[in-house]
Design an enzyme around this catalytic site. Structure first.
Site, PDB file in Angstrom:
ATOM      1  N   HIS A  12     -13.574   4.823 -12.332  1.00  0.00           N
ATOM      2  CA  HIS A  12     -12.407   5.052 -13.299  1.00  0.00           C
ATOM      3  C   HIS A  12     -11.161   5.622 -12.209  1.00  0.00           C
ATOM      4  O   HIS A  12     -10.801   6.695 -12.097  1.00  0.00           O
ATOM      5  CB  HIS A  12     -12.568   6.119 -14.439  1.00  0.00           C
ATOM      6  CG  HIS A  12     -12.936   7.549 -13.855  1.00  0.00           C
ATOM      7  ND1 HIS A  12     -13.704   8.239 -14.345  1.00  0.00           N
ATOM      8  CD2 HIS A  12     -12.347   8.077 -12.659  1.00  0.00           C
ATOM      9  CE1 HIS A  12     -14.025   9.425 -13.828  1.00  0.00           C
ATOM     10  NE2 HIS A  12     -12.945   9.302 -12.833  1.00  0.00           N
ATOM     11  N   HIS A  59      -9.207  14.838 -15.937  1.00  0.00           N
ATOM     12  CA  HIS A  59      -8.815  15.362 -14.681  1.00  0.00           C
ATOM     13  C   HIS A  59      -7.676  16.330 -14.544  1.00  0.00           C
ATOM     14  O   HIS A  59      -6.820  16.075 -13.767  1.00  0.00           O
ATOM     15  CB  HIS A  59      -8.429  14.208 -13.648  1.00  0.00           C
ATOM     16  CG  HIS A  59      -9.680  13.260 -13.417  1.00  0.00           C
ATOM     17  ND1 HIS A  59      -9.950  12.125 -14.528  1.00  0.00           N
ATOM     18  CD2 HIS A  59     -10.428  12.876 -12.232  1.00  0.00           C
ATOM     19  CE1 HIS A  59     -11.178  11.406 -14.187  1.00  0.00           C
ATOM     20  NE2 HIS A  59     -11.369  11.838 -12.715  1.00  0.00           N
TER      21      HIS A  59
HETATM   22  C1  DHB Z   1      -9.822   7.841  -7.156  1.00  0.00           C
HETATM   23  C2  DHB Z   1     -11.102   7.902  -7.951  1.00  0.00           C
HETATM   24  C3  DHB Z   1     -11.158   9.020  -9.025  1.00  0.00           C
HETATM   25  O1  DHB Z   1     -12.417   9.080  -9.813  1.00  0.00           O
HETATM   26  C4  DHB Z   1     -10.214   9.640  -9.475  1.00  0.00           C
HETATM   27  O2  DHB Z   1     -10.728  10.395 -10.528  1.00  0.00           O
HETATM   28  C5  DHB Z   1      -8.954   9.792  -8.673  1.00  0.00           C
HETATM   29  C6  DHB Z   1      -8.774   8.611  -7.735  1.00  0.00           C
HETATM   30  C7  DHB Z   1      -9.545   7.037  -6.129  1.00  0.00           C
HETATM   31  O3  DHB Z   1     -10.532   6.026  -5.867  1.00  0.00           O
HETATM   32  O4  DHB Z   1      -8.523   6.947  -5.592  1.00  0.00           O
HETATM   33 FE    FE Z   2     -12.273  10.768 -11.135  1.00  0.00          FE
END
Ligand code: DHB
Ligand code: FE
Length: 280
Positions: A12, A59
Site C-alpha cells: 500500500h 498511518h
Molecule cells: C511506503 C510504503 C508504505 O507502506 C507506507 O506506508 C509509506 C511509504 C513506500 O514504499 O514509500
Molecule cells: Fe504502510
C-alpha cells in the site's frame, strides 16, 4: 449466507496513488509494478464480490499516536479519505455496509476479539491505494468496502499469530451472516521495507518471496516469528505483512493460487500481489 470467495494482498504505497492520478502507470518505472494487478483485476471482474474487507494500518490519519486501537473495524455506511501528507488527492467516497460491520463486530467480540468499533473513520493510503490498484480510480466504486485497521505502527503491535487467528474469527463472523453476499478479504501492506533510521531502504527479496509462498501454502510458518524477528528481517515497516495473515486466516486451509506477482523496489518497498481462492 455470506461467503468468503477469496483473498487478495497488495502493498500500500502512497506514490502509487499519485502515479495513477498523474497517468504514469505505463511509464518504465511503474509499468511492471502495475502489470502485476492485471490478472487480479480480471479475477475481480469475473467474480464480482459484493464486499471487500480491507485489512490495513492507519498511518496517522484517523488514529494518531495518542489513541491507537490494536484492531478497529469501520461500522459506517460511508468512508472518505483525506490529505494525509503525501499530496494524495481525495477520491470518491467508499460505500460501506454498517449492518454487516455490526454483525462482524458482534461475532468477533463473542469470539474474544475485543475490537474498537468506528462509526466514523477516515481512510488513508493503506486502504485507498490498493483499491485503486485493483479497481482503477472510480467515481462510483463497484464494491462495498469495510475497513479493518490493525496497529502496525506503535508498540505493542499484535503478533502474526494473533492476526492469523483474527482472520479465522473473521471468516466465522462473515459466514454466519444471513444475507447472500460474496466477500473478499484484502490484506494490505508489506512486504519488506523500512522508511527511517540506519536501515532505511532495506528490502529483502528472498524473504519476501518466501513469505508470499508460505502465506499461500503454509501460513503457520509465518506465525512462528516474533515481531522483532520479522522487523529484523523485513524492516520496521515490513511488519505490515502480518496483515496478510488476517486475509489468510479468513480462507480455508488449502487454497488455490490464482495469481502471484512480486516487484522490487517500488518506492521504498518490495511489493507483492496475491489472489487466492477457496476451493468450491
Ligand atoms: C511506503 C510504503 C508504505 O507502506 C507506507 O506506508 C509509506 C511509504 C513506500 O514504499 O514509500
Ligand atoms: Fe504502510
Amino acid at each position: 449466507m455470506a461467503r468468503i470467495i477469496g483473498g487478495l494482498t497488495s502493498s500500500h504505497i502512497p506514490a502509487v496513488g499519485n502515479a495513477i492520478a498523474n497517468n504514469q502507470t505505463q511509464e518504465p518505472y511503474w509499468k511492471r509494478f502495475f502489470d502485476g494487478y492485471g490478472p487480479a483485476q480480471a479475477w475481480l471482474s469475473e467474480h464480482r464480490p459484493d464486499v471487500v474487507i480491507v485489512v490495513y494500518n492507519d498511518h496517522g490519519l484517523n488514529f494518531f499516536l495518542n489513541n491507537v486501537p490494536t484492531f478497529a473495524l469501520g461500522c459506517a455506511d460511508i468512508y472518505c479519505n483525506d490529505d494525509e501528507g503525501w499530496a494524495l488527492k481525495p477520491v470518491a467516497p467508499f460505500q460501506g455496509d454498517a449492518q454487516l460491520s455490526w454483525h462482524i463486530a458482534e461475532s468477533l467480540v463473542a469470539q474474544e476479539f475485543d475490537i474498537a468499533t468506528c462509526q466514523e473513520m477516515k481512510v488513508d493510503h493503506g486502504f485507498v491505494n490498493p483499491l485503486r490498484a485493483f479497481y482503477g480510480t472510480c467515481d462510483v466504486w463497484p464494491v462495498k468496502a469495510i475497513p479493518l485497521a490493525v496497529n502496525t505502527v506503535q508498540h505493542p503491535v499484535p503478533t502474526a499469530l494473533r492476526c492469523y487467528k483474527l482472520g479465522k474469527a473473521l471468516r466465522h463472523a462473515v459466514e454466519s451472516y444471513s444475507e447472500d453476499l460474496r466477500v473478499v478479504v484484502l490484506g494490505t501492506g508489506g512486504l519488506s521495507h523500512q522508511l527511517q533510521g540506519e536501515r532505511a531502504g532495506l528490502i529483502d527479496v528472498d524473504f519476501d518471496l518466501q513469505c508470499m509462498e508460505k502465506i499461500a501454502n503454509d501460513p503457520d510458518w509465518m506465525t512462528q516469528f516474533s515481531n522483532a524477528e520479522l522487523m529484523r528481517r523485513a524492516g520496521t515497516e515490513g511488519i505490515e505483512t502480518i496483515m496478510w495473515l488476517v486475509m489468510r486466516g479468513a480462507l480455508e486451509s488449502n487454497v488455490r493460487i490464482v495469481h502471484k506477482h512480486y516487484h522490487a523496489p517500488i518506492s521504498n518497498t518490495g511489493a507483492g500481489v496475491l489472489v487466492l481462492e477457496n476451493y468450491e
